[in-house]
Design an enzyme around this catalytic site. Sequence first.
Site, short mmCIF file in Angstrom:
data_model
loop_
_atom_site.label_atom_id
_atom_site.label_comp_id
_atom_site.label_asym_id
_atom_site.label_seq_id
_atom_site.Cartn_x
_atom_site.Cartn_y
_atom_site.Cartn_z
N ASN A 43 -3.25 1.64 -9.15
CA ASN A 43 -4.30 1.90 -9.86
C ASN A 43 -4.52 3.69 -10.53
O ASN A 43 -5.08 3.50 -11.62
CB ASN A 43 -6.48 1.64 -9.87
N ASP B 213 -6.99 7.33 -13.49
CA ASP B 213 -5.81 6.06 -13.35
C ASP B 213 -4.91 5.86 -14.19
O ASP B 213 -4.62 7.03 -15.26
CB ASP B 213 -7.15 4.77 -14.81
N ASP C 96 -4.92 -1.63 -3.72
CA ASP C 96 -6.42 -1.26 -3.52
C ASP C 96 -6.55 -1.93 -5.39
O ASP C 96 -5.87 -1.26 -6.19
CB ASP C 96 -5.99 0.26 -3.46
N GLU D 285 -7.36 -6.43 -3.30
CA GLU D 285 -8.44 -5.97 -3.40
C GLU D 285 -9.57 -6.26 -4.02
O GLU D 285 -9.37 -5.28 -4.95
CB GLU D 285 -8.80 -4.46 -2.67
#
Length: 570
Positions: free
Chosen positions: A162, A226, A256, A299
């Site tokens: 990410n 990001d 993640d 996640e």
Amino acid sequence: MSCTRRLLFLASIVAMTVACGARDGAAPPPPSSTPSPAAVAEITVEPTGPAIQWQHEWAPGAVFYQVFVRSFQDSDGDGIGDLAGVIERLDYLNDGDPATDSDLGIDGIWLMPVFESPSYHGYDVIDYESIDRDYGSNGDFTRLCDEARRRGIRVIIDFVVNHTGAGHPWFTASAKGDARYRDWYVWRQGNPGWRRPWGNGDATWHNSPEPTQDFYYGIFWGGMPDLNFRNREVRDTIKRLGSLWLARGADGYRLDATRYLIANGDGNGQADQPETHAYLREFSAHIRGEKPGALLVGENWTTTANIAPYYGSTARVRGGDELPASFNFPLADAIVSAAQNGNAKAILDVLAEMKRLYPEGVLDAPFLRNHDQIRLATELGNDPGKLRLAAAILLTMPGMPFVYYGEEIGLQNGGTGSADELKRTPMPWTGAPGGGFSTAAPWYPFAPGQAHTNVAAQTGDPDSLLRHYRDLIRMRKRSEAMREGAIEPIPLTSPGALAFIRKGPSQRVLVVHNLEPGEQRIGPLAVSIDESKPLGKPRVRLDDQSSPARGPRVWLTVPGHGSAVFELAQ
Ligand code: CA
């Protein structure tokens, strides 16, 4: 009263206790950029042609073990755990011989971040192609995968994409305005002023490190910018890296912060966006094409309703064309609270929600606590009964349970406070100064209680928590219903008990958990149990009130925080 008590004994388990703690998260991730209509159109292109299917026959029922490499085993005396150290401890996890019961018997490990990173935790990667120098070499990684495979252990690794670390050369170039990398991150002139959708709403746009008026997006913090997933080069690069580590031996990824890949606006506009789902379908198709047996676990730290869509379509791809599994945060909280307060309602509520919202037949990834949460033992007040109960509930759930390293010996938090390091302290293999973890001073102190909370002290003790985990996992692996069966709760009048049937293709299993600290008579259960079979360790008493008119009505007397598992007559 006539008794029809036919059932096969399967296994039984027993009990525990405890206290609680708060969840203090460290981590999840998020987002990205300024939507342009053209970019959105590009990212929502769906895969075409016949879908490649997952080959996940191995997955249902598999038990995973989450490893923080820095804290598991140091092999070279620098006080820092490493991959060679993990190899040294593989036999503890699974020695590859089903006949022995001196190992945990797990089927897979999740390695928390192992790529080059400046931090102790590794969630700010600066080189996605190299194992962190503290942990060893790329060769060590492949050797670990080979050694794990020989023992029937799959290895999945944390894939943190990410965001990168702010020190990643991609970001350094991007910040300087390098045309090649500028669009790899998300830039704006001026500060959009967005706030994080969780916690205390920290700002998600940050001042450029270069002397400009520009701001870059980083949902976690300024040190983790990001990546811009609207950029095709970024998306293709991440897929290439996905292929790279599969080729080097990995069996899949723990992804993640999956819900934050792409952001469209302030607050909740940074989570669960349609473009994020689209990219995950694209990445998923790529991974399936590379290695259909690989696993992806997302996640998605959110509600059941928000997690469910991450499976994508099961009509097109069995198991889901997006993420074939996501961690079940709601169920984790429900199990822990049930163990804490002795009430099964929270668990039943989540199971009902899952039945209503999850696609039929998908894999779940239940767990109790992870590296972002206060240690289970601390949360449950080190109450042995509650710890045994929580383990028994987790390991009788459908899907692929994940056990956080140290949980199996009741490892508590490293101390009071919210520092993440306290949740990730070195594994105490022995009660000695180095704890069997290292010949040097460990990179972080052992958690309190090391003298009795260590592997050596519990090995060989038939009443230890470690023995309990080993027995539960073994029982799970030996039962078809426990591995792949659906779950059907049995309504009970007592909120202090949880009963359900796990129903497999050719086996049905009754599971009963006593959530209360004292002995409890649980029933009536409309099942047939074979009284002639031994019930194993748990001192469970059967009391049958069956009658021809009303059918079987079995009552079980279960010790405090105890559990029982029986195979039912078909
Ligand atoms: Ca080391």
